[in-house]
Design an enzyme around this catalytic site. Structure first.
Site, PDB file in Angstrom:
ATOM      1  N   HIS A 110      -1.340   0.089  -9.749  1.00 47.24           N
ATOM      2  CA  HIS A 110      -1.870  -0.932  -8.762  1.00 47.24           C
ATOM      3  C   HIS A 110      -2.204  -2.286  -9.480  1.00 47.24           C
ATOM      4  O   HIS A 110      -3.602  -2.680  -9.657  1.00 47.24           O
ATOM      5  CB  HIS A 110      -2.940  -0.296  -7.853  1.00 47.24           C
ATOM      6  CG  HIS A 110      -3.188  -0.813  -6.721  1.00 47.24           C
ATOM      7  ND1 HIS A 110      -3.578  -0.193  -5.639  1.00 47.24           N
ATOM      8  CD2 HIS A 110      -3.426  -2.340  -6.178  1.00 47.24           C
ATOM      9  CE1 HIS A 110      -3.855  -1.076  -4.554  1.00 47.24           C
ATOM     10  NE2 HIS A 110      -3.469  -2.510  -5.021  1.00 47.24           N
ATOM     11  N   GLU A 126      -2.855   7.587  -4.591  1.00 46.39           N
ATOM     12  CA  GLU A 126      -3.430   7.130  -5.892  1.00 46.39           C
ATOM     13  C   GLU A 126      -4.878   7.170  -6.162  1.00 46.39           C
ATOM     14  O   GLU A 126      -5.280   6.887  -7.338  1.00 46.39           O
ATOM     15  CB  GLU A 126      -3.083   5.347  -6.027  1.00 46.39           C
ATOM     16  CG  GLU A 126      -3.817   4.476  -4.934  1.00 46.39           C
ATOM     17  CD  GLU A 126      -3.396   3.168  -5.001  1.00 46.39           C
ATOM     18  OE1 GLU A 126      -2.119   2.890  -5.025  1.00 46.39           O
ATOM     19  OE2 GLU A 126      -4.119   2.262  -5.253  1.00 46.39           O
ATOM     20  N   ARG A 186       0.984  -1.210  -0.112  1.00 44.38           N
ATOM     21  CA  ARG A 186       0.015  -0.024   0.167  1.00 44.38           C
ATOM     22  C   ARG A 186       0.972   1.161   0.131  1.00 44.38           C
ATOM     23  O   ARG A 186       1.864   1.395   0.670  1.00 44.38           O
ATOM     24  CB  ARG A 186      -1.099  -0.048   1.407  1.00 44.38           C
ATOM     25  CG  ARG A 186      -2.062  -0.953   1.243  1.00 44.38           C
ATOM     26  CD  ARG A 186      -3.018  -0.666   0.238  1.00 44.38           C
ATOM     27  NE  ARG A 186      -4.499  -1.535  -0.052  1.00 44.38           N
ATOM     28  CZ  ARG A 186      -4.338  -2.608  -0.817  1.00 44.38           C
ATOM     29  NH1 ARG A 186      -3.366  -3.079  -1.609  1.00 44.38           N
ATOM     30  NH2 ARG A 186      -5.395  -3.228  -0.540  1.00 44.38           N
TER      31      ARG A 186
END
Ligand code: NAD
Length: 340
Positions: A298, A266, A237
């Site tokens: 991601h 993000e 993360r």
């Protein structure tokens, strides 16, 4: 009666895999590309459940909005739940279910792919060759065999990364976790303190959940004790790294390279086509200018197997919820304390 579910942050592949998993029609899905946040929670009106992803906002305010719309179930299409206020959910009588386990190989293999790309500059070579430039200057890497890797977090994903690096590449693998995983010893990994890991690793790879304890764990101090020129990989993360400190460390030539599949801000950037727009986030834009940084959006989880499993587990979660059965995917407020 099928459960009416609104699927937020839905892309074409979510539609495809969830529809395919809904074999016996236990769910009625309504798909929207909108992210869940305070402004969009109203879209949940008339649905008993919402199905969300990593960048949807499930903080207390949104939970209250969802509860007011009559939502009883939150289905996460992911493992991490750092974006969910579980205490608010519990207080409002909303059940939260996630996908606790899905192909950890998807993320582990991607993390190793990032190491190889960054080390051997495959991303730069690809562009050069397309411009008919076959020079090798600037593309030199290092043998991973015999070097030291540091795996922070040795759960499902971290342990697979450690095994690939140890048995596949012949690296020495240092590990750090609050809980030891017996698999680590089997592939020759050893546990050390986080400081020892940072000091001695040529490549550091992060596989921790985002919790109050891991938030900005990789800060200026941690970066300063890393081996000069070492590589940092983050597929966990974004907020585990203090991005501004990371940029400073790259500028100081302390950190040698970084590959980031996740970024702390993000939410407004990833899973969108922004190619026709101006991005306002200057920290993010600066990151993109470094030749020794790879950013991906991601996507580490993004394999056929993982999406199949995520969709099947989501539908199974609905079945268990409707039958009043508990399973390993239900999240309770005490989980946060357990992870701490
Ligand atoms: P996991 O729960 O199996 O492993 C996490 C490990 O971290 C556990 O061993 C736990 O003990 C350890 N840990 C927790 N808090 C810690 C702390 N404060 N200090 C040290 N160790 C700590 O989870 P996993 O399936 O291996 O996934 C790891 C993370 O990867 C997830 O939490 C998620 O954030 C991220 N992830 C990213 C993607 C992606 O597409 N990029 C996909 C899936 C998961």
């Amino acid at each position: 009666m099928p459960l009416k579910i609104i699927v937020f942050s839905a892309r074409s592949y979510d539609r495809e895999f969830l529809s395919r998993a809904n074999l016996d029609g236990i769910c009625t899905f309504h798909f929207t590309e909108a992210n869940l946040k305070r402004d969009t929670a109203i879209m949940a009106g008339g649905f008993q459940a919402v199905c969300c992803f990593v960048n949807d906002d499930l903080s207390a305010g949104v939970m209250e909005d969802l509860s007011a719309e009559g939502v009883k179930l939150v289905l996460l299409r992911c493992t991490g739940f750092n974006n969910v206020d579980l205490e608010a959910a519990e207080r409002l009588g909303i059940t939260v279910m996630r996908v606790a386990k899905y192909s950890p190989y998807s993320v582990a293999e991607f993390a190793v792919g990032l190491m190889l790309s960054l080390n051997r500059k495959i991303h730069r070579a690809y562009n050069r060759v397309r411009e008919e430039n076959f020079l090798l200057d600037g593309l030199m890497g290092f043998d991973m065999q015999g070097k030291t890797a540091g795996v922070l977090g040795t759960g499902k994903i971290g342990a697979i990364v450690g095994r690939i690096l140890s048995l596949g590449f012949g690296m020495k693998v240092l590990s750090y976790d609050i809980k030891e995983n017996p698999a680590v010893k089997k592939y020759g990994g050893t546990y050390v303190t986080v400081e020892q890991l940072m000091k001695n690793s040529d490549i550091v790879t992060l596989h921790l959940p985002l919790t109050p304890q891991t938030h900005h764990l990789i800060d200026a101090k941690m970066l300063s004790i890393m081996k000069q020129g070492a590589m940092l990989i983050n597929t966990s993360r974004g907020a585990i790294i203090d991005t501004k400190a990371l940029i400073q460390s790259l500028k100081n030539r302390q950190l040698g390279a970084a590959a980031l599949d996740v970024y702390e801000e993000e939410g407004d950037i990833f899973y969108k086509n922004l190619s026709e727009q101006i991005i306002d986030d200057e920290v993010f834009l600066l990151l993109l200018t470094f030749p020794n940084v790879i950013v991906t959006g991601h996507q580490a989880y993004f394999t056929k197997e993982a999406l199949t499993h995520i969709a099947q587990t989501t539908v199974k979660n609905v079945k268990d919820f409707l039958a009043g059965r508990t399973n390993e995917n239900i999240l309770f407020a005490r989980e946060v304390i357990k992870q701490a």
